[in-house]
Enzyme design. Structure first.
Site, PDB file in Angstrom:
ATOM      1  N   LYS A  24       0.870  -1.313   0.056  1.00  0.00           N
ATOM      2  CA  LYS A  24       0.235   0.009   0.030  1.00  0.00           C
ATOM      3  C   LYS A  24       0.905   1.422  -0.135  1.00  0.00           C
ATOM      4  CE  LYS A  24      -1.797   1.747   3.884  1.00  0.00           C
ATOM      5  NZ  LYS A  24      -1.694   3.432   4.185  1.00  0.00           N
ATOM      6  N   ASN A  25       1.834   1.191   0.969  1.00  0.00           N
ATOM      7  CA  ASN A  25       2.562   2.517   1.051  1.00  0.00           C
ATOM      8  C   ASN A  25       3.543   2.803  -0.186  1.00  0.00           C
ATOM      9  OD1 ASN A  25       1.201   3.108   3.373  1.00  0.00           O
ATOM     10  ND2 ASN A  25       2.995   2.361   4.684  1.00  0.00           N
ATOM     11  N   CYS A 118      -5.239  13.107  12.727  1.00  0.00           N
ATOM     12  CA  CYS A 118      -5.263  11.472  12.324  1.00  0.00           C
ATOM     13  C   CYS A 118      -5.469  10.678  13.501  1.00  0.00           C
ATOM     14  CB  CYS A 118      -4.087  11.349  11.507  1.00  0.00           C
ATOM     15  SG  CYS A 118      -3.405   9.619  10.959  1.00  0.00           S
ATOM     16  N   ARG A 123       0.245  14.882  12.586  1.00  0.00           N
ATOM     17  CA  ARG A 123       0.971  14.508  11.231  1.00  0.00           C
ATOM     18  C   ARG A 123       1.134  15.764  10.481  1.00  0.00           C
ATOM     19  NH1 ARG A 123      -0.965   8.934   9.149  1.00  0.00           N
ATOM     20  NH2 ARG A 123       0.885   8.611   8.154  1.00  0.00           N
ATOM     21  N   ASP A 309       4.262   0.382  11.872  1.00  0.00           N
ATOM     22  CA  ASP A 309       3.140  -0.184  11.311  1.00  0.00           C
ATOM     23  C   ASP A 309       2.792  -1.792  11.821  1.00  0.00           C
ATOM     24  OD1 ASP A 309       2.642   2.231  10.261  1.00  0.00           O
ATOM     25  OD2 ASP A 309       2.987   1.659   8.275  1.00  0.00           O
ATOM     26  N   ARG A 401      -8.796  -0.365   4.150  1.00  0.00           N
ATOM     27  CA  ARG A 401      -7.932   0.844   3.414  1.00  0.00           C
ATOM     28  C   ARG A 401      -6.839   0.090   3.190  1.00  0.00           C
ATOM     29  NH1 ARG A 401      -6.300   4.904   7.546  1.00  0.00           N
ATOM     30  NH2 ARG A 401      -4.632   5.069   5.805  1.00  0.00           N
TER      31      ARG A 401
HETATM   32  C1  UD1 Z   1       4.534   6.989   5.996  1.00  0.00           C
HETATM   33  C2  UD1 Z   1       3.480   5.601   6.190  1.00  0.00           C
HETATM   34  C3  UD1 Z   1       2.695   5.181   7.562  1.00  0.00           C
HETATM   35  C4  UD1 Z   1       4.200   4.656   8.213  1.00  0.00           C
HETATM   36  C5  UD1 Z   1       5.196   5.946   8.122  1.00  0.00           C
HETATM   37  C6  UD1 Z   1       6.345   5.794   9.111  1.00  0.00           C
HETATM   38  C7  UD1 Z   1       2.441   5.968   3.779  1.00  0.00           C
HETATM   39  C8  UD1 Z   1       1.153   6.368   3.287  1.00  0.00           C
HETATM   40  N1  UD1 Z   1       2.455   5.873   5.244  1.00  0.00           N
HETATM   41  O1  UD1 Z   1       3.720   7.782   6.735  1.00  0.00           O
HETATM   42  O2  UD1 Z   1       2.183   4.139   7.403  1.00  0.00           O
HETATM   43  O3  UD1 Z   1       3.733   4.499   9.604  1.00  0.00           O
HETATM   44  O4  UD1 Z   1       5.532   6.349   7.168  1.00  0.00           O
HETATM   45  O5  UD1 Z   1       7.012   4.727   8.804  1.00  0.00           O
HETATM   46  O6  UD1 Z   1       3.520   5.617   3.389  1.00  0.00           O
HETATM   47  N2  UD1 Z   1       6.251  14.332  10.660  1.00  0.00           N
HETATM   48  C9  UD1 Z   1       6.736  15.740  11.071  1.00  0.00           C
HETATM   49  N3  UD1 Z   1       6.559  16.525   9.968  1.00  0.00           N
HETATM   50  C10 UD1 Z   1       6.194  16.486   8.509  1.00  0.00           C
HETATM   51  C11 UD1 Z   1       5.907  14.848   8.347  1.00  0.00           C
HETATM   52  C12 UD1 Z   1       6.362  14.029   9.371  1.00  0.00           C
HETATM   53  O7  UD1 Z   1       6.541  16.081  12.113  1.00  0.00           O
HETATM   54  O8  UD1 Z   1       6.465  17.217   7.890  1.00  0.00           O
HETATM   55  C13 UD1 Z   1       6.207  13.417  11.839  1.00  0.00           C
HETATM   56  C14 UD1 Z   1       4.975  12.612  11.724  1.00  0.00           C
HETATM   57  O9  UD1 Z   1       4.192  13.422  12.575  1.00  0.00           O
HETATM   58  C15 UD1 Z   1       5.524  11.385  12.340  1.00  0.00           C
HETATM   59  C16 UD1 Z   1       6.745  11.081  11.781  1.00  0.00           C
HETATM   60  O10 UD1 Z   1       7.283  12.419  11.554  1.00  0.00           O
HETATM   61  O11 UD1 Z   1       5.623  11.564  13.870  1.00  0.00           O
HETATM   62  C17 UD1 Z   1       6.910  10.213  10.796  1.00  0.00           C
HETATM   63  O12 UD1 Z   1       6.026  10.550   9.678  1.00  0.00           O
HETATM   64  P1  UD1 Z   1       6.504  10.190   8.027  1.00  0.00           P
HETATM   65  O13 UD1 Z   1       7.900   9.323   8.345  1.00  0.00           O
HETATM   66  O14 UD1 Z   1       6.458  11.231   7.438  1.00  0.00           O
HETATM   67  O15 UD1 Z   1       5.257   9.224   7.887  1.00  0.00           O
HETATM   68  P2  UD1 Z   1       4.407   9.232   6.615  1.00  0.00           P
HETATM   69  O16 UD1 Z   1       5.004   9.567   5.488  1.00  0.00           O
HETATM   70  O17 UD1 Z   1       3.294  10.193   6.769  1.00  0.00           O
END
Ligand code: UD1
Length: 418
Positions: A24-25, A118, A123, A309, A401
């Site tokens: 999915k990701n 979320c 996020r 995850d 999902r």
């Molecule tokens: C992706 C995955 C999700 C997985 C996560 C971590 C998808 C669709 N989802 O989510 O399933 O759990 O990676 O492996 O691929 N953060 C900030 N600012 C930002 C972006 C992130 O503070 O601009 C924080 C988030 O709140 C969180 C952490 O960084 O605490 C990790 O987020 P991130 O690695 O960006 O995860 P996603 O890409 O959203």
């Protein structure tokens, strides 16, 4: 229409073979990246899950033609007419923000609804903004929308150091950097296998990328992309990990195939430490368990650390182990909401900040419970497979999902589930 629920009768052993779908990701990002090429892209090993449907709707909203034939997805981005991802769609799926980078490349601007709260935690998008600003993108956050545009002087390649290895920010940055003349180096990049999959996809489109899968990614900008005639999505390591936990709960032997076991190195080590026997092959793992489960200490971290995850699924195992486990969640602060539902099934869990102290019980007890998010929902079903009596899991739309035919796959392993 009544909300669908999953009913599991606990206590049935699980054995057999299960095939995981494409990740999915990964596929959601490949779909978004197809925006880069004005032509028809074909992606295979596409999981049939509702998040893929939502991303298809986002692309259709932009003007793409999207069609499915079993696990083959065809996306024609020849005639895009919009650079906006609207609130109605981003609100349904946060990963819609993956179109931000591709839209900036294709149109020089993007308008993407700011994702809201979320269930698993805050996020923010600040890391995405900081990374892209370093290349010359300007952001304005107005009326709930992110308006992105390119500085009049254009985009500039350079060195970008992420404050935290965010998966989404690394992906958007890798995409935009691929279109900027010169060399961009991303330091402290996320190294998840899905990042490598996206990089391979971009390379197939004509990009020049090295170092994907490590914390330093080097990108040489290219002028234009070609559509990819056939690209196979990497197997879903999280779905695989979920079924391996199912095998550990249900005794096995359960063979999980269709993914690279290297992508689960740490979770596999933890399963062995908990007393499971593993047979690791090139594209599959077979799990079985004779004795009682042993307690585990684990903390979630960016890859190759333990994946957030899989945290809830492993909490189910900890809840059934012979002793006290400590689980530390470092990525998403609300993921322990799940513990309250597991508590309703008789688990003994104490939360202290971002640590969960889990004292194992002999057996869980079936109860009506509610899926708060995708992974928590799957974990509740796994708990139900152990529990005495029946468990009724509601809000199962979260599970659909990200898990293709979750109930059917578990039933094929012998679970009493409908
Ligand atoms: C992706 C995955 C999700 C997985 C996560 C971590 C998808 C669709 N989802 O989510 O399933 O759990 O990676 O492996 O691929 N953060 C900030 N600012 C930002 C972006 C992130 O503070 O601009 C924080 C988030 O709140 C969180 C952490 O960084 O605490 C990790 O987020 P991130 O690695 O960006 O995860 P996603 O890409 O959203």
């Amino acid at each position: 229409m009544a909300e669908e629920r999953i009913i599991v009768e606990g206590g049935t052993p699980l054995t057999g073979t299960v095939q995981v779908s494409g990740a999915k990701n990964s596929v959601l990002k490949l779909m978004a990246a197809s925006i880069l090429a004005a032509g028809t892209t074909t992606i295979t090993n596409t999981p049939q899950i509702s998040d893929v449907e939502i991303m298809a709707d986002v692309l259709r909203h932009l003007g793409a033609e999207v069609s499915f034939n079993a696990d083959t997805l065809t996306i024609d981005c020849s005639n895009l007419h919009s650079f906006e991802a609207p609130y109605e769609l981003v609100n349904k799926m946060r990963a819609s923000t993956a179109v931000l980078g591709p839209l900036i490349v294709r149109f020089g601007q993007a308008r993407v609804s700011m994702p809201g709260g979320c269930q698993i935690g805050s996020r923010q998008m600040d890391l995405h903004f900081a990374a892209l600003e370093a290349l010359g993108v300007v952001f304005e956050n107005k009326h709930g929308y992110i308006n992105a545009s390119v500085l009049p002087s254009g985009l500039k390649a350079g060195k970008v150091t992420l404050r935290f290895p965010s998966v989404g920010a690394t992906e958007n940055l890798m995409i935009v950097a691929s279109s900027v003349p010169g060399a961009t180096i991303i330091e402290n990049a996320a190294a998840e296998p899905e990042i490598s999959d996206l990089a391979q996809f971009l390379i197939a489109m004509g990009a020049q990328i090295e170092g994907q899968g490590t914390p330093v990614i080097c990108i040489q900008g290219v002028d234009g992309y070609r559509p990819v005639s056939s690209y196979r999505t990497v197997g879903d390591r999280i779905e695989a990990g979920t079924f391996l936990v199912a095998g550990a709960v249900g005794g096995g032997p359960v063979t999980v195939q269709g993914f690279d076991p290297e992508h689960l190195r740490l979770p596999l080590k933890k399963l062995e430490a908990m007393g499971c026997s593993l047979e690791i092959a090139e594209q599959s793992v077979t799990i079985s368990r004779q004795g009682n489960l042993q307690p585990v200490d684990l903390q979630t971290l960016p890859y190759p650390g333990f994946p957030t995850d899989l945290q809830t699924q492993f909490m189910v195992l900890a809840a059934l182990s012979e002793g006290v486990s400590v689980i530390t969640e470092n990525i998403f602060e609300n993921r322990f909401m799940f513990a309250d539902e597991l508590y309703r099934m008789g688990a003994n869990i104490r939360i202290e900040g971002h640590h969960a102290i889990v004292e194992g019980v002999k057996r869980l007890s079936g109860a009506p419970v509610q899926a708060s998010d995708l992974r928590a929902g799957a974990a509740l079903v796994l708990a139900g497979i152990n529990a005495e009596g029946s468990s009724i899991i509601s809000e199962v739309r979260h599970i659909y999902r990200g898990y293709e035919d979750f109930v059917g796959k578990l039933r094929s392993l012998g679970a009493t589930i409908e």
